[in-house]
Design an enzyme around this catalytic site. Structure first.
Site, PDB file in Angstrom:
ATOM      1  N   CYS B  81       0.824  -1.217   0.000  1.00 46.60           N
ATOM      2  CA  CYS B  81       0.000   0.000   0.000  1.00 46.60           C
ATOM      3  C   CYS B  81       0.854   1.261   0.000  1.00 46.60           C
ATOM      4  CB  CYS B  81      -0.947  -0.008   1.185  1.00 46.60           C
ATOM      5  SG  CYS B  81      -1.977  -1.481   1.208  1.00 46.60           S
ATOM      6  N   HIS B 329      -9.159   3.335  -1.651  1.00 47.97           N
ATOM      7  CA  HIS B 329      -7.763   2.932  -1.489  1.00 47.97           C
ATOM      8  C   HIS B 329      -7.295   2.112  -2.688  1.00 47.97           C
ATOM      9  CE1 HIS B 329      -4.041   1.721   0.136  1.00 47.97           C
ATOM     10  NE2 HIS B 329      -4.424   0.790   0.989  1.00 47.97           N
TER      11      HIS B 329
END
Ligand SMILES: [Zn+2]
Lengths: 149, 379
Positions: B81, B329
């Site tokens: 991420c 996200h």
């Protein structure tokens, strides 16, 4: 077909490499094992190439880990991969040797998670959970709450 | 190392774009950043592209073939991420080192409706330990992170829920967010549990997105803009060994290490920050990072949200954008988008969610496994 051939065809296999299944299983119980770094004393699940803490390349001593431990923290997983029964209590269990293990814990009500679960004593048991692609039995380590604790 | 400024910053609205492909999304973000900087691809001397799901497929070069195949070096980056923020950092280092004067960082991802539930590759799925020997799925992992804070400090499920209430409230003013829907406390608490204590509104949605930034040396920056945003610190850490980390991801230690290093490098303390964009992949994560980033003392994070100090208008606004919880996200885009958001606030361009008078901002991202980036930006 001789008895020996049958025995070699269908095996009993551990779900994870740090679960050891003796030849005489289930008469002799399966157990968790790890490696202890002789330089710094850190214990890891299963085997090691080197020590993540001190970078020593060994030697490592194989250690049999306790069947009993206590709940450090947990979550209760409600949404998961297809085919799994949910909700389940997914905990981190601290063992006496200073190593932690991921585990499902049974004997707790997943619909009523509580801070009272912290530090609860749990005991490991093993169970056949699946048959793999080659027809071998897959054995998992699970934990259940020790009564009254 | 030389001073480096952000001169161009842009992102596309995060969401779902089934009719566009990854290169189109990334190109849109990149061209926006170039226009914002007042340049074209002809001035860019190196490119870093962050993407996770197509990490083996030369995404950076494919973008160049769409927006300007100038033959300059392209580096493709993957870091979970933290992929986008790592790409930004590589571009920063390329300019700070003196090797290049103008660099372009792009973060992009196309996830569609794919969730954060992981697959098992080619291995025999009979040996998946998920749901038999605990969990490795993100919602459960970050559930445990929150529960650890409960154990240490008596934090309540309601306090974690309040994080989601705040971020969804902020999102109403962010047209770039995937979701712009307020969720009152009772709605958050009564929503379906994903992994306790996180309910549906306490988990970030996945989707598609892209963001880009143009970085320049001080000399070039002064030539192209009157509003440079300076990179006061760019830090990347990985996990140091901690007791349970081999099996329980520790998002705290590497964030603390990164924060200490960033504050030290920038000569800026947490008390000097005007705003923070931090990695709230789950509501539980945001709360623990209040302490990791030293926005409050040990064990005070619950009080911080109870007293509303992290709302826009509060002492230290956190996730004015609505955070990942609302913004979405798209893994490779997230890290660049966080930096873009901070840059917009420092330039006074954040519209209805503007943190008034913002002078210094911090962007924090974690890729589990783990990689942590912290960027401190200042006017
Ligand atoms: Zn060692």
């Amino acid at each position: 077909m001789t008895q020996e051939q049958v025995a070699t065809e269908k095996k009993i296999k551990p779900l994870v490499p740090f679960l050891k299944i003796p030849d005489k299983y289930p008469d002799e119980p399966a157990y968790l094992w790890g490696s202890k770094c002789k330089s710094c004393g850190t214990v890891y699940l299963g085997s090691r190439i080197a020590c993540a803490k001190c970078a020593s390349t060994g030697p490592f001593e194989e250690v049999r880990l306790s069947d009993e431990g206590e709940i450090y923290v947990f979550s209760v997983v409600h949404q998961t991969v297809p085919g799994l029964e949910a909700p389940y209590v997914a905990a981190i269990i601290d063992l006496a040797e200073g190593v932690a293990v991921r585990a499902n814990v049974y004997g707790l009500d997943p619909l009523n998670p509580s801070p009272q679960w912290f530090g609860k004593k749990v005991k490991m048991y093993t169970e056949k959970i699946r048959v793999d692609r080659e027809g071998n039995d897959v054995i998992a380590a699970k934990f259940k709450v020790v009564d009254g604790k | 190392m030389r001073d480096v400024a952000i001169v161009g910053a842009n992102m596309i609205k995060f969401g779902r774009y089934p009719d566009k492909d990854l290169v189109q999304l990334a190109s849109e973000a990149a061209i926006g950043a170039l226009k914002d900087a007042g340049i074209t691809m002809n001035e860019v001397q190196m490119v870093v592209s962050g993407n996770l799901y197509q990490a083996n497929a030369m995404v950076g070069q494919r973008i160049m073939k769409e927006i300007g195949a100038t033959g300059v070096p392209v580096v493709n980056v993957a870091n979970a991420c933290a992929t986008g923020s790592t790409a930004f950092r590589e571009a920063y280092l390329a300019v700070a080192s003196g090797a290049y004067d103008i660099a372009l960082a792009i973060g992009s991802e196309q996830m569609g409706k794919m969730g954060l539930l992981t697959g098992f590759g080619d291995r025999d799925p009979s040996y998946s330990s998920e749901g038999v020997m605990g969990t490795g799925l993100m919602p459960g992992v970050f559930g445990q992170t929150g529960v650890e804070h409960m154990r240490k400090y008596g934090t309540t499920a309601e306090q974690f829920a309040k994080i989601a209430v705040k971020n969804h409230k902020h999102s109403v003013h962010n047209p770039y967010a995937q979701y712009q829907v307020e969720t009152p406390l009772e709605d958050v608490i009564n929503a379906r549990v994903i992994a306790w204590p996180n309910t549906l509104y306490m988990c970030c949605p996945t989707g598609d997105g892209a963001a880009a930034a143009v970085l320049m040396s001080a000399e070039k920056a002064r030539q192209y803009t009157k509003q440079p945003v300076w990179v006061a610190a760019s830090v990347l850490t990985s996990d140091p060994w901690t007791q349970r980390n081999p099996i329980m991801f520790d998002v705290n230690t590497l964030t603390r290490n990164a924060a200490e290093e960033a504050y030290e490098k920038a000569g800026i303390g947490p008390e000097d920050l005007s705003m923070v964009e931090l990695h709230d992949c789950f509501a539980t994560a945001e709360l623990v990072h209040y302490e990791n980033l030293m926005l409050c003392g040990e064990g005070e994070a619950g009080r911080l949200i109870d007293e509303g100090e992290t709302y826009v208008g509060g002492r230290i606004p956190v996730n004015a954008s609505g955070g990942l919880l609302s913004k979405g996200h798209p893994l490779g885009a997230t890290g660049v988008a966080n930096i873009v958001e901070v840059a917009w606030h420092l330039r006074g361009q954040a519209g209805g969610r503007q943190v008034e008078g913002a002078k210094v901002g911090l962007a924090h991202v974690i890729g589990l496994g783990s990689a942590c980036t912290i960027h401190i930006l200042k006017k």
